[in-house]
Write a protein that holds these residues in place. Structure first.
Motif, mmCIF file in Angstrom:
data_model
loop_
_atom_site.group_PDB
_atom_site.id
_atom_site.type_symbol
_atom_site.label_atom_id
_atom_site.label_comp_id
_atom_site.label_asym_id
_atom_site.label_seq_id
_atom_site.Cartn_x
_atom_site.Cartn_y
_atom_site.Cartn_z
ATOM 1 N N ALA A 12 -31.047 -51.837 -5.968
ATOM 2 C CA ALA A 12 -32.121 -50.838 -5.938
ATOM 3 C C ALA A 12 -32.868 -50.996 -4.623
ATOM 4 N N PHE A 95 -38.246 -60.128 -13.207
ATOM 5 C CA PHE A 95 -38.057 -58.998 -12.293
ATOM 6 C C PHE A 95 -39.383 -58.660 -11.592
ATOM 7 N N ASN A 120 -42.568 -44.992 -5.530
ATOM 8 C CA ASN A 120 -41.539 -44.297 -6.309
ATOM 9 C C ASN A 120 -41.612 -42.791 -6.090
ATOM 10 N N PHE A 124 -39.548 -43.647 -1.897
ATOM 11 C CA PHE A 124 -39.440 -44.774 -0.960
ATOM 12 C C PHE A 124 -39.038 -44.290 0.436
ATOM 13 N N PHE A 190 -33.914 -37.399 -17.651
ATOM 14 C CA PHE A 190 -33.729 -38.835 -17.875
ATOM 15 C C PHE A 190 -34.337 -39.600 -16.701
ATOM 16 N N ASN A 207 -32.237 -59.258 -7.172
ATOM 17 C CA ASN A 207 -32.486 -59.611 -8.572
ATOM 18 C C ASN A 207 -31.298 -60.374 -9.141
#
Ligand SMILES: Cc1cc2nc3c(=O)[nH]c(=O)nc-3n(C[C@H](O)[C@H](O)[C@H](O)COP(=O)(O)O)c2cc1C
Length: 238
Positions: A12, A95, A120, A124, A190, A207
């Motif tokens: 991400a 996280f 967001n 970004f 979604f 992560n």
């Protein structure tokens, strides 16, 4: 790029340059991503690819809501259960620690973490975004199909030198997204996804993943099958 490299280099990304993405690249990736599997080949993904003036306007409107501390749109689905049990609770905390730690934000600095989260709704800095909708009356298996489509899409982006960040965050401003995209009423958002070339100066921490023993069980000895279970087998239409 081989598949392993595509999978392991995808992450991400939360900092993009404004370098535009050639339309033919996006079309190539979208055409190939359509090969993603889905139960009975329903292909339940409804995709909007947004760039240019439309994306600029969306970022502007969403940004205004962030600045105004506008309340989020009422939820059409819950992102997470209200109480996350172990081990998910611990994984989520780890996280958060990694994500905000990489930005030098202290655990209790709510304002700074909100500012970081607000990025967001500027994608970004990315020059392109994807929005993934599903028919309201489809069920869990079709939602899983969306995941397969989105991961396929993200891996193909890697082979084009592009990066992405999937974003459920857009669902909290779903009405603003709908103002720009005007999807049919039957569709529900979604997630969004930022797409672009990575800004390699943006800080991040990779992560970690749980060790295999936590998430995978190898099974190689068959239990005794009862005669009843054997008779219960039915033919599935999938
Ligand atoms: C469905 C989905 C929604 C996500 N939503 C967001 C989001 O709104 N904002 C964000 O910054 N990251 C979001 N992420 C990214 C995850 O935080 C990230 O995938 C996870 O922490 C694992 O890190 P990695 O993808 O860098 O390996 C989302 C990921 C998925 C799969």
């Amino acid at each position: 790029m081989d598949v392993y490299e595509a999978v392991t280099s995808r992450r991400a990304v939360r900092g993009f340059t404004d370098q535009p993405i050639p339309k033919e690249v996006l079309e190539r990736v979208l055409s190939a991503a359509a090969s993603a599997p889905s139960g009975s080949n329903l292909q339940p993904w409804n995709i909007y690819l947004v760039t240019g003036a439309a994306l600029a306007e969306l970022k502007k409107r969403a940004g205004r809501r962030v600045v105004a501390r506008d309340s989020w749109d009422e939820r059409e689905y819950e992102m997470y259960p209200s109480e996350l049990k172990s081990p998910y609770h611990q994984r989520r905390s780890a996280f958060g620690r990694d994500r905000y730690g990489a930005l030098g934000i202290a655990k209790d600095d709510w304002e700074a973490s909100q500012r970081a989260a607000a990025a967001n709704w500027d994608c970004f800095g990315a020059p392109a975004a994807l929005f993934c909708y599903i028919d309201r009356d489809l069920g869990f298996p079709q939602w899983a199909d969306l995941g397969m489509y989105l991961q396929t899409f993200m891996l193909l982006l890697r082979s084009e030198g592009l990066h992405s960040c999937p974003q459920m965050a857009w669902s909290v401003y779903r009405k603003t997204v709908a103002e720009i995209l005007t999807p049919p009423e039957r569709l529900m958002l979604f997630c969004g996804m930022s797409i672009g070339y990575e800004d390699v100066t943006a800080p991040y921490i990779r992560n970690a993943r749980a060790p295999l023993e936590e998430t995978v069980t190898f099974v190689d000895t068959a239990p005794q099958q009862s005669a009843q279970t054997a008779r219960d087998g039915t033919l599935l239409g999938v």
